[in-house]
Design a protein around this motif. Sequence first.
Motif, PDB file in Angstrom:
ATOM      1  N   SER A   1       0.809  -1.226   0.000  1.00 42.66           N
ATOM      2  CA  SER A   1       0.000   0.000   0.000  1.00 42.66           C
ATOM      3  C   SER A   1       0.836   1.267   0.000  1.00 42.66           C
ATOM      4  CB  SER A   1      -0.904   0.015   1.251  1.00 42.66           C
ATOM      5  OG  SER A   1      -1.672  -1.156   1.351  1.00 42.66           O
TER       6      SER A   1
ATOM      7  N   ARG B   1      -0.070   4.440  -2.192  1.00 40.26           N
ATOM      8  CA  ARG B   1      -1.302   5.121  -1.783  1.00 40.26           C
ATOM      9  C   ARG B   1      -1.112   5.837  -0.435  1.00 40.26           C
ATOM     10  NH1 ARG B   1      -5.582   2.633  -4.707  1.00 40.26           N
ATOM     11  NH2 ARG B   1      -4.692   2.252  -6.781  1.00 40.26           N
TER      12      ARG B   1
ATOM     13  N   ASP C   1      -1.490   9.774   0.423  1.00 40.13           N
ATOM     14  CA  ASP C   1      -2.471  10.213   1.418  1.00 40.13           C
ATOM     15  C   ASP C   1      -1.830  10.989   2.567  1.00 40.13           C
ATOM     16  OD1 ASP C   1      -4.443   9.045  -0.052  1.00 40.13           O
ATOM     17  OD2 ASP C   1      -4.951   7.479   1.398  1.00 40.13           O
TER      18      ASP C   1
ATOM     19  N   VAL D   1      -6.224  -3.354  -2.676  1.00 35.83           N
ATOM     20  CA  VAL D   1      -5.906  -1.929  -2.623  1.00 35.83           C
ATOM     21  C   VAL D   1      -6.286  -1.227  -3.921  1.00 35.83           C
ATOM     22  CG1 VAL D   1      -4.019  -0.250  -2.459  1.00 35.83           C
ATOM     23  CG2 VAL D   1      -4.074  -2.222  -0.912  1.00 35.83           C
ATOM     24  N   SER D   2      -6.071  -1.909  -5.047  1.00 32.00           N
ATOM     25  CA  SER D   2      -6.334  -1.276  -6.341  1.00 32.00           C
ATOM     26  C   SER D   2      -7.822  -1.102  -6.616  1.00 32.00           C
ATOM     27  CB  SER D   2      -5.687  -2.085  -7.467  1.00 32.00           C
ATOM     28  OG  SER D   2      -6.273  -3.372  -7.565  1.00 32.00           O
TER      29      SER D   2
ATOM     30  N   LEU E   1     -10.391  -1.384  -4.065  1.00 29.51           N
ATOM     31  CA  LEU E   1     -11.139  -0.855  -2.928  1.00 29.51           C
ATOM     32  C   LEU E   1     -10.341   0.240  -2.227  1.00 29.51           C
ATOM     33  CD1 LEU E   1     -12.709  -4.189  -1.594  1.00 29.51           C
ATOM     34  CD2 LEU E   1     -13.853  -2.369  -2.850  1.00 29.51           C
ATOM     35  N   ASP E   2      -9.680  -0.113  -1.113  1.00 32.18           N
ATOM     36  CA  ASP E   2      -8.990   0.918  -0.343  1.00 32.18           C
ATOM     37  C   ASP E   2      -7.876   0.275   0.468  1.00 32.18           C
ATOM     38  OD1 ASP E   2      -8.932   3.732   0.710  1.00 32.18           O
ATOM     39  OD2 ASP E   2      -9.250   2.651   2.590  1.00 32.18           O
ATOM     40  N   TRP E   3      -6.755   1.001   0.658  1.00 36.21           N
ATOM     41  CA  TRP E   3      -5.639   0.436   1.411  1.00 36.21           C
ATOM     42  C   TRP E   3      -6.009   0.182   2.869  1.00 36.21           C
ATOM     43  CZ3 TRP E   3      -3.512   2.908   5.637  1.00 36.21           C
ATOM     44  CH2 TRP E   3      -3.731   4.279   5.769  1.00 36.21           C
ATOM     45  N   ARG E   4      -6.917   0.963   3.404  1.00 35.67           N
ATOM     46  CA  ARG E   4      -7.292   0.794   4.812  1.00 35.67           C
ATOM     47  C   ARG E   4      -7.989  -0.545   5.048  1.00 35.67           C
ATOM     48  NH1 ARG E   4      -6.555   5.570   7.374  1.00 35.67           N
ATOM     49  NH2 ARG E   4      -6.333   7.438   6.066  1.00 35.67           N
TER      50      ARG E   4
ATOM     51  N   SER F   1      -7.453  -3.295   3.553  1.00 34.52           N
ATOM     52  CA  SER F   1      -6.506  -4.408   3.491  1.00 34.52           C
ATOM     53  C   SER F   1      -5.942  -4.736   4.868  1.00 34.52           C
ATOM     54  CB  SER F   1      -5.370  -4.072   2.513  1.00 34.52           C
ATOM     55  OG  SER F   1      -4.558  -3.020   2.990  1.00 34.52           O
TER      56      SER F   1
END
Length: 436
Positions: A30, A33, A37, A156-157, A159-162, A164
């Motif tokens: 991640s 990203r 952020d 991650v690609s 949805l979202d890194w959080r 994961s």
Amino acid sequence: MRWKSRYWVYLMLFALAAINYLDRVALSVSAGRIQTDLGIDKVQLGYLFSSFLWGYTLCLVPIGLMVDRFGARSVTAASMAVWSAATAVTGAAVSMGGVIGARVVMGIGESCCYPAASRIIREWVPAKERATAMTIFNSGAYFGPALGAVGLSWLVSVLDWRLSFVVCGVVGFIWLAVWLIFFRQPENTSWISAEERATIHRERETASQAQGAAAPPVGLGRLIGCTTMWGLMLTQGAGAYTQYLFLTWLPNYLQTERGMTLLKSGTVMALPYLGSIVVSVALGILSDRLLTPQAVEAGRRRIVLGAVVLGGATILFVPWVSSIEAILLLITVALGAVATGNALNMTLLGDLLRSKSDLGRATGLLLIGGNVFGFMAPIVTGYVVKATGHFDAAFAAAGGLLLMGALSSWFFTRSPIGTRDDASGERMQEAVGGVK
């Protein structure tokens, strides 16, 4: 090969290491990203990669002492709960400080993994199978990143890194439930046969270890003063540096220097890790088959270990090739050598350590040696890449350290650990055919 019930323990340990390293690689996958952020540069990212090792390294010896005192089952369970919760909480962090805090706590929890596994292998595994069991366990440390590189990159690609990090935490709690239900000492386990239990009891100690099994521990001070212990720590450090270089920076290297997308770099990253598992387990089995009980007693595993670690120095050639296929082959060889070397080094510690009562703290010391080098790898690489714009010098440093690790194994691990005096230890080693 006929399936043995104890192999289930090997698989649980494999899964333990896989989850341990899945949680570690979640940040690496991640990184792009998170960097965007949080608005951080390469050097700050290097410190972020390294942060879990701060708590991990500081707690290795205290956790090792707890394993020696309270046993592997309960300490492992508590540690898994801590690090899985910390991993899940990482996804809620909104600043660099928040991520670092969660990663430090995660590292504290993960510090149990290897000391506990060394204890479990000593208690569950016949001496002639130790390298096989240890390489199976340690292969999880390479399956976890392979799984994370593919699965977490996709997550991650799309949805979202959080999210994961939350998924990784949930996986840990599922393993914890299985562990608490099924794992006990061989003496208290109902799902192994009486014949296999007797085999484990009869064959899990070498002759010298059996003689010293009831002996009091030699203590932390004598372990620290032992030349063999320092040799093992240096070899572990050389392997750990390369391992963490790839674990933390390989996705970024593939994306920034080789121009790959997040998803493609994750898929490509998985290939060397999967290949290294095959190499590691095969070499572990070969090590057990090549070494007689007398050779194990004499510590001759160090000869095989040094040769394997030397093979990892092929990483030196990475800057000189341009083909992505050739680069992946070199990284696979290096990772396979490091995976096998780390496992054989811990196995050699078990071979040379005379008192089982010292195993947790000795493993903690061994891993401190590894992780002093390991937590420097992400930071040093961050500075090198920022200063030069390339990874060439980072690969050269790793290759040089592996050369040092091979020499350390061959020349500094000649005597048993935990004998009452060095001279008697050397005479005992010579009596069973130790190499001079």
